[in-house]
Design an enzyme around this catalytic site. Structure first.
Site, PDB file in Angstrom:
ATOM      1  CD  GLU A  24      -7.050   9.763   0.228  1.00 36.03           C
ATOM      2  OE1 GLU A  24      -7.607  10.061  -0.842  1.00 36.03           O
ATOM      3  OE2 GLU A  24      -6.645   8.621   0.489  1.00 36.03           O
ATOM      4  CG  HIS A  68      -6.240   7.142  -8.777  1.00 34.77           C
ATOM      5  ND1 HIS A  68      -7.325   7.989  -8.750  1.00 34.77           N
ATOM      6  CD2 HIS A  68      -6.563   6.099  -7.983  1.00 34.77           C
ATOM      7  CE1 HIS A  68      -8.268   7.473  -7.978  1.00 34.77           C
ATOM      8  NE2 HIS A  68      -7.834   6.322  -7.504  1.00 34.77           N
ATOM      9  CB  THR A  90      -0.992   0.100   1.181  1.00 38.25           C
ATOM     10  OG1 THR A  90      -1.486   1.444   1.228  1.00 38.25           O
ATOM     11  CG2 THR A  90      -0.408  -0.232   2.531  1.00 38.25           C
ATOM     12  CB  ILE A  91       0.872   4.345  -2.051  1.00 40.27           C
ATOM     13  CG1 ILE A  91      -0.588   4.788  -1.981  1.00 40.27           C
ATOM     14  CG2 ILE A  91       1.188   3.697  -3.366  1.00 40.27           C
ATOM     15  CD1 ILE A  91      -0.897   5.975  -2.884  1.00 40.27           C
ATOM     16  CG  ASP A  92      -2.752   4.821   2.057  1.00 44.77           C
ATOM     17  OD1 ASP A  92      -2.400   5.582   1.136  1.00 44.77           O
ATOM     18  OD2 ASP A  92      -3.940   4.524   2.270  1.00 44.77           O
ATOM     19  CG  MET A 131      -4.133   8.921  -2.643  1.00 46.38           C
ATOM     20  SD  MET A 131      -4.131   7.409  -3.600  1.00 46.38           S
ATOM     21  CE  MET A 131      -5.405   7.783  -4.804  1.00 46.38           C
ATOM     22  N   GLY A 132      -3.860   8.976   1.585  1.00 45.31           N
ATOM     23  CA  GLY A 132      -3.651   8.649   2.989  1.00 45.31           C
ATOM     24  C   GLY A 132      -4.985   8.796   3.699  1.00 45.31           C
ATOM     25  NE  ARG A 133      -9.000   4.800   1.745  1.00 44.28           N
ATOM     26  CZ  ARG A 133     -10.267   4.913   1.337  1.00 44.28           C
ATOM     27  NH1 ARG A 133     -11.247   4.674   2.147  1.00 44.28           N
ATOM     28  NH2 ARG A 133     -10.532   5.258   0.095  1.00 44.28           N
TER      29      ARG A 133
HETATM   30  O1  F6P Z   1      -5.244   2.445   0.139  1.00 45.55           O
HETATM   31  C1  F6P Z   1      -4.501   3.100  -0.802  1.00 45.55           C
HETATM   32  C2  F6P Z   1      -5.246   4.245  -1.389  1.00 45.55           C
HETATM   33  O2  F6P Z   1      -4.329   4.758  -2.292  1.00 45.55           O
HETATM   34  C3  F6P Z   1      -5.757   5.314  -0.422  1.00 45.55           C
HETATM   35  O3  F6P Z   1      -4.813   6.223   0.017  1.00 45.55           O
HETATM   36  C4  F6P Z   1      -6.855   5.954  -1.232  1.00 45.55           C
HETATM   37  O4  F6P Z   1      -7.801   6.612  -0.435  1.00 45.55           O
HETATM   38  C5  F6P Z   1      -7.441   4.779  -1.910  1.00 45.55           C
HETATM   39  O5  F6P Z   1      -6.390   3.865  -2.117  1.00 45.55           O
HETATM   40  C6  F6P Z   1      -8.178   5.136  -3.177  1.00 45.55           C
HETATM   41  O6  F6P Z   1      -8.399   4.000  -3.925  1.00 45.55           O
HETATM   42  P1  F6P Z   1      -9.430   3.900  -5.150  1.00 45.55           P
HETATM   43  O7  F6P Z   1      -9.447   5.242  -5.797  1.00 45.55           O
HETATM   44  O8  F6P Z   1      -8.862   2.839  -6.017  1.00 45.55           O
HETATM   45  O9  F6P Z   1     -10.744   3.540  -4.589  1.00 45.55           O
END
Ligand code: F6P
Length: 354
Positions: free
Chosen positions: A231, A281, A134-136, A178-180
């Site tokens: 995010e 993305h 995961t990039i997170d 990103m980073g939920r």
């Molecule tokens: O979990 C990795 C991640 O890149 C999050 O940081 C991001 O919120 C999510 O994936 C978005 O994924 P997708 O747009 O494919 O639903």
């Protein structure tokens, strides 16, 4: 799974969840070690768990993986579909595993994919070994997930470019990354990119405070600012209304857009033109950086070692400078947050509030 040191095995591999730089590098390493060293046969199940549900697969051998080390995405596809979404899902996976006489399955994925990996392993009919993607970088059981360093570099390249345009126009620029749940990308990219401020989910922000700091900076002859916003960053409760968040068909919140809300509020309070870049993305696309290529290679090789050592229900992980195995359970129970010490380091470079 008893030790299978000297046996030739049939091993499945799948990639699940969001794509990530380095997926192909892991698959390549899995295939190389399995075929070259053990004489195993590897097959790739297509589009994540869906490949096992619907028996959709492709043979993977050293030839098929040529040229894939630097290639982004995943050559076997990915999805968020998983067996526990269907009443007969586990039975369908079992039938596919039996049809192919699988000895083990290597599952490359993030928290969601790996928690399904743990459940399937516990069903007892298929030995599963996980690889943390995961990039997170939010999986607690490893110091580093692959893809993270690439995402940080992409964000830093963007921030470097934004500095010159922000300075030319005397603007405040917000970069949403990103980073939920966690702010690893924001923190690393913010520190490396010389950001003025960094907003992360770990520390709710006060919009008045943010605006005050930026205003002070612009009134004391600095003419441009970069603010990095994860995010998943959240305002202190009750201080700022955010628009409702959409949820996708898999129950995942579709984040993105916090920076626009914050930018309007900053502009309103400071009177300085404030613009937004949402990286989205782009952070997950394209070629993995050198660090990730090496980490992916080590993870893929270690996953096959784990299979042959009978380490079922485990995940390969980075601890210090070593690749070790940890229970899949540990990989999926806890998120890894940004260390407060690192956030403090970033704050040394914030302007004073007054
Ligand atoms: O979990 C990795 C991640 O890149 C999050 O940081 C991001 O919120 C999510 O994936 C978005 O994924 P997708 O747009 O494919 O639903």
């Amino acid at each position: 799974m008893s030790t299978m040191q000297n046996q030739k095995l049939r091993i499945g591999v799948l990639t699940g969840g969001g794509d990530c730089p380095g997926l192909n590098a892991v698959i390549r390493a899995v295939v190389r070690k399995a075929e070259r060293v053990w004489g195993d046969q590897v097959i790739g199940f297509q589009n994540g768990w869906k490949g096992l549900l619907d028996d959709e697969w492709q043979p993977l051998d050293i030839e098929a993986l040529r040229g894939t080390l630097p290639r982004g995405g995943t050559i076997i596809g990915t999805s968020r579909i998983q067996p526990y979404m269907f009443d007969d899902g586990v039975e369908r996976v079992r039938a596919t595993a039996e049809r192919h006489k699988l000895d083990a399955l290597v599952v490359i994925g993030g928290e969601g994919t790996l928690s399904v990996a743990r459940q399937i392993d516990e069903e007892g009919f298929l030995a599963v070994v996980g690889v943390p993607k995961t990039i997170d970088n939010d999986i607690a059981a490893t110091e580093m997930t692959f893809g993270f360093q690439t995402a940080v570099q992409i964000a830093v390249d963007a921030i470097d470019r934004l500095h010159s345009t922000a300075e030319s126009h005397h603007r405040i620029m917000l970069v949403e990354v990103m980073g939920r749940h966690v702010g690893h990308i924001a923190t690393w990219a913010g520190i490396a990119g010389g950001a003025t401020m960094i907003l992360v989910p770990e520390e709710p922000f006060d919009i008045d405070e943010v605006a005050k700091i930026l205003q002070w900076r612009h009134e004391t002859n600095r003419y441009a600012s970069i603010v990095v916003v994860a995010e998943g960053a959240q305002p202190v409760p009750g201080t700022l209304d955010l628009p409702p968040v959409e949820v996708d068909e898999f129950g995942h919140k579709r984040l993105g857009g916090i920076a626009s809300v914050v930018a309007s509020e900053i502009e309103l309070r400071t009177g300085t033109e404030t613009r937004v870049l949402v990286l989205g993305h782009i952070q997950r696309g394209g070629t993995p950086c050198a660090y990730d290529r090496v980490l992916c290679t080590r993870y893929g090789v270690a996953a096959i070692d784990a299979v042959h050592e009978g380490k079922k229900g485990q995940m390969v992980a980075l601890k210090g400078d070593r690749i070790v195995c940890v229970p899949l359970e540990d990989a999926t129970t806890e998120l890894k947050y940004v260390a407060p010490k690192l956030l403090d380091t970033a704050k040394v470079f914030y302007p004073p509030a007054t």
